[in-house]
Design a protein around this motif. Structure first.
Motif, PDB file in Angstrom:
ATOM      1  N   LYS A 134      51.686   0.171  35.324  1.00 29.85           N
ATOM      2  CA  LYS A 134      51.090   1.273  34.588  1.00 29.85           C
ATOM      3  C   LYS A 134      49.567   1.221  34.646  1.00 29.85           C
ATOM      4  O   LYS A 134      48.921   2.240  34.804  1.00 29.85           O
ATOM      5  CB  LYS A 134      51.556   1.257  33.140  1.00 29.85           C
ATOM      6  N   ALA A 135      48.998   0.025  34.514  1.00 33.52           N
ATOM      7  CA  ALA A 135      47.535  -0.099  34.540  1.00 33.52           C
ATOM      8  C   ALA A 135      47.000   0.310  35.901  1.00 33.52           C
ATOM      9  O   ALA A 135      45.976   0.991  35.990  1.00 33.52           O
ATOM     10  CB  ALA A 135      47.117  -1.528  34.206  1.00 33.52           C
ATOM     11  N   ILE A 136      47.681  -0.079  36.962  1.00 34.98           N
ATOM     12  CA  ILE A 136      47.232   0.283  38.306  1.00 34.98           C
ATOM     13  C   ILE A 136      47.301   1.797  38.488  1.00 34.98           C
ATOM     14  O   ILE A 136      46.373   2.416  38.992  1.00 34.98           O
ATOM     15  CB  ILE A 136      48.082  -0.440  39.374  1.00 34.98           C
ATOM     16  N   ALA A 137      48.380   2.398  38.036  1.00 32.16           N
ATOM     17  CA  ALA A 137      48.525   3.849  38.156  1.00 32.16           C
ATOM     18  C   ALA A 137      47.455   4.571  37.351  1.00 32.16           C
ATOM     19  O   ALA A 137      46.882   5.554  37.802  1.00 32.16           O
ATOM     20  CB  ALA A 137      49.911   4.276  37.698  1.00 32.16           C
ATOM     21  N   THR A 138      47.151   4.081  36.163  1.00 35.04           N
ATOM     22  CA  THR A 138      46.139   4.724  35.325  1.00 35.04           C
ATOM     23  C   THR A 138      44.774   4.649  35.978  1.00 35.04           C
ATOM     24  O   THR A 138      44.042   5.629  36.030  1.00 35.04           O
ATOM     25  CB  THR A 138      46.103   4.072  33.934  1.00 35.04           C
ATOM     26  N   VAL A 139      44.403   3.495  36.488  1.00 31.90           N
ATOM     27  CA  VAL A 139      43.106   3.351  37.147  1.00 31.90           C
ATOM     28  C   VAL A 139      43.039   4.231  38.383  1.00 31.90           C
ATOM     29  O   VAL A 139      42.020   4.838  38.672  1.00 31.90           O
ATOM     30  CB  VAL A 139      42.844   1.870  37.505  1.00 31.90           C
ATOM     31  N   THR A 172      35.149   0.817  28.081  1.00 36.23           N
ATOM     32  CA  THR A 172      36.082   1.548  27.232  1.00 36.23           C
ATOM     33  C   THR A 172      35.808   1.196  25.775  1.00 36.23           C
ATOM     34  O   THR A 172      35.027   0.294  25.499  1.00 36.23           O
ATOM     35  CB  THR A 172      37.549   1.246  27.613  1.00 36.23           C
ATOM     36  N   VAL A 173      36.429   1.906  24.884  1.00 37.26           N
ATOM     37  CA  VAL A 173      36.221   1.653  23.461  1.00 37.26           C
ATOM     38  C   VAL A 173      36.767   0.285  23.075  1.00 37.26           C
ATOM     39  O   VAL A 173      37.664  -0.247  23.725  1.00 37.26           O
ATOM     40  CB  VAL A 173      36.869   2.752  22.597  1.00 37.26           C
ATOM     41  N   GLN A 178      40.561   7.609  26.633  1.00 35.51           N
ATOM     42  CA  GLN A 178      40.113   6.302  26.140  1.00 35.51           C
ATOM     43  C   GLN A 178      41.278   5.562  25.473  1.00 35.51           C
ATOM     44  O   GLN A 178      41.397   4.348  25.591  1.00 35.51           O
ATOM     45  CB  GLN A 178      38.959   6.470  25.149  1.00 35.51           C
ATOM     46  N   ARG A 179      42.135   6.292  24.778  1.00 34.28           N
ATOM     47  CA  ARG A 179      43.311   5.673  24.159  1.00 34.28           C
ATOM     48  C   ARG A 179      44.221   5.040  25.214  1.00 34.28           C
ATOM     49  O   ARG A 179      44.740   3.945  25.036  1.00 34.28           O
ATOM     50  CB  ARG A 179      44.114   6.700  23.358  1.00 34.28           C
ATOM     51  N   GLU A 180      44.382   5.741  26.329  1.00 34.14           N
ATOM     52  CA  GLU A 180      45.233   5.223  27.407  1.00 34.14           C
ATOM     53  C   GLU A 180      44.642   3.952  28.004  1.00 34.14           C
ATOM     54  O   GLU A 180      45.334   2.961  28.202  1.00 34.14           O
ATOM     55  CB  GLU A 180      45.415   6.294  28.483  1.00 34.14           C
ATOM     56  N   PHE A 181      43.342   3.963  28.273  1.00 39.72           N
ATOM     57  CA  PHE A 181      42.700   2.760  28.805  1.00 39.72           C
ATOM     58  C   PHE A 181      42.773   1.626  27.792  1.00 39.72           C
ATOM     59  O   PHE A 181      43.038   0.485  28.144  1.00 39.72           O
ATOM     60  CB  PHE A 181      41.247   3.037  29.192  1.00 39.72           C
ATOM     61  N   PHE A 182      42.535   1.926  26.534  1.00 38.70           N
ATOM     62  CA  PHE A 182      42.598   0.906  25.483  1.00 38.70           C
ATOM     63  C   PHE A 182      43.977   0.269  25.437  1.00 38.70           C
ATOM     64  O   PHE A 182      44.119  -0.932  25.287  1.00 38.70           O
ATOM     65  CB  PHE A 182      42.266   1.536  24.127  1.00 38.70           C
ATOM     66  N   ARG A 183      44.992   1.089  25.575  1.00 37.60           N
ATOM     67  CA  ARG A 183      46.367   0.595  25.511  1.00 37.60           C
ATOM     68  C   ARG A 183      46.723  -0.289  26.705  1.00 37.60           C
ATOM     69  O   ARG A 183      47.459  -1.255  26.579  1.00 37.60           O
ATOM     70  CB  ARG A 183      47.329   1.792  25.448  1.00 37.60           C
ATOM     71  N   LEU A 184      46.180   0.028  27.872  1.00 35.62           N
ATOM     72  CA  LEU A 184      46.611  -0.662  29.087  1.00 35.62           C
ATOM     73  C   LEU A 184      45.695  -1.785  29.569  1.00 35.62           C
ATOM     74  O   LEU A 184      46.153  -2.683  30.259  1.00 35.62           O
ATOM     75  CB  LEU A 184      46.770   0.351  30.229  1.00 35.62           C
ATOM     76  N   LEU A 185      44.424  -1.718  29.242  1.00 30.93           N
ATOM     77  CA  LEU A 185      43.496  -2.692  29.804  1.00 30.93           C
ATOM     78  C   LEU A 185      43.354  -3.918  28.927  1.00 30.93           C
ATOM     79  O   LEU A 185      43.502  -3.851  27.718  1.00 30.93           O
ATOM     80  CB  LEU A 185      42.125  -2.042  30.023  1.00 30.93           C
ATOM     81  N   PRO A 186      43.021  -5.059  29.534  1.00 30.03           N
ATOM     82  CA  PRO A 186      42.839  -6.300  28.768  1.00 30.03           C
ATOM     83  C   PRO A 186      41.686  -6.166  27.767  1.00 30.03           C
ATOM     84  O   PRO A 186      40.684  -5.536  28.064  1.00 30.03           O
ATOM     85  CB  PRO A 186      42.486  -7.328  29.846  1.00 30.03           C
ATOM     86  N   HIS A 194      47.259  -5.402  25.320  1.00 31.91           N
ATOM     87  CA  HIS A 194      47.802  -4.894  24.068  1.00 31.91           C
ATOM     88  C   HIS A 194      48.985  -3.941  24.235  1.00 31.91           C
ATOM     89  O   HIS A 194      49.442  -3.366  23.275  1.00 31.91           O
ATOM     90  CB  HIS A 194      46.712  -4.173  23.270  1.00 31.91           C
ATOM     91  N   SER A 195      49.449  -3.754  25.435  1.00 30.41           N
ATOM     92  CA  SER A 195      50.538  -2.813  25.660  1.00 30.41           C
ATOM     93  C   SER A 195      51.883  -3.508  25.436  1.00 30.41           C
ATOM     94  O   SER A 195      52.142  -4.567  25.973  1.00 30.41           O
ATOM     95  CB  SER A 195      50.460  -2.262  27.078  1.00 30.41           C
ATOM     96  N   GLN A 196      52.713  -2.874  24.670  1.00 30.59           N
ATOM     97  CA  GLN A 196      54.028  -3.425  24.386  1.00 30.59           C
ATOM     98  C   GLN A 196      54.853  -3.504  25.681  1.00 30.59           C
ATOM     99  O   GLN A 196      54.873  -2.570  26.480  1.00 30.59           O
ATOM    100  CB  GLN A 196      54.735  -2.524  23.393  1.00 30.59           C
TER     101      GLN A 196
END
Length: 88
Positions: free
Chosen positions: A2-7, A55-56, A67-75, A82-84
């Protein structure tokens, strides 16, 4: 993945240069560049390093959805995510 796809969804170079939807003015960009150059010199002369994450650091009520998406996925701290459901 997911993180790779988001970036990959964003041209991060263009986002850094122009901000989302080209919302960064030339003057704002010049200010950012000048501040970065000044900080590099501070560090070169032995001053304290200043780190930014891009990011925030906390979610607020008005935090933009991207920003919420990056916050959820990034270290957020040394290898912790922090992603479940993702390995930390």
């Amino acid at each position: 993945m997911k993180a790779i796809a988001t970036v990959s969804m964003y041209d991060m170079g263009a986002a850094n240069r122009n901000a989302l939807k080209h919302s960064l003015t030339l003057e704002q960009r010049k200010t950012i560049i000048a501040e970065a150059a000044e900080q590099r010199y501070v560090e070169f002369t032995g001053g304290k390093a200043k780190y930014t994450s891009g990011t925030v650091h906390e979610l607020k009520e008005d935090t933009h959805p991207i920003q919420r998406e990056f916050f959820r996925l990034l270290p957020h701290s040394k290898g912790r995510i922090h992603s479940q459901g993702l390995v930390t």
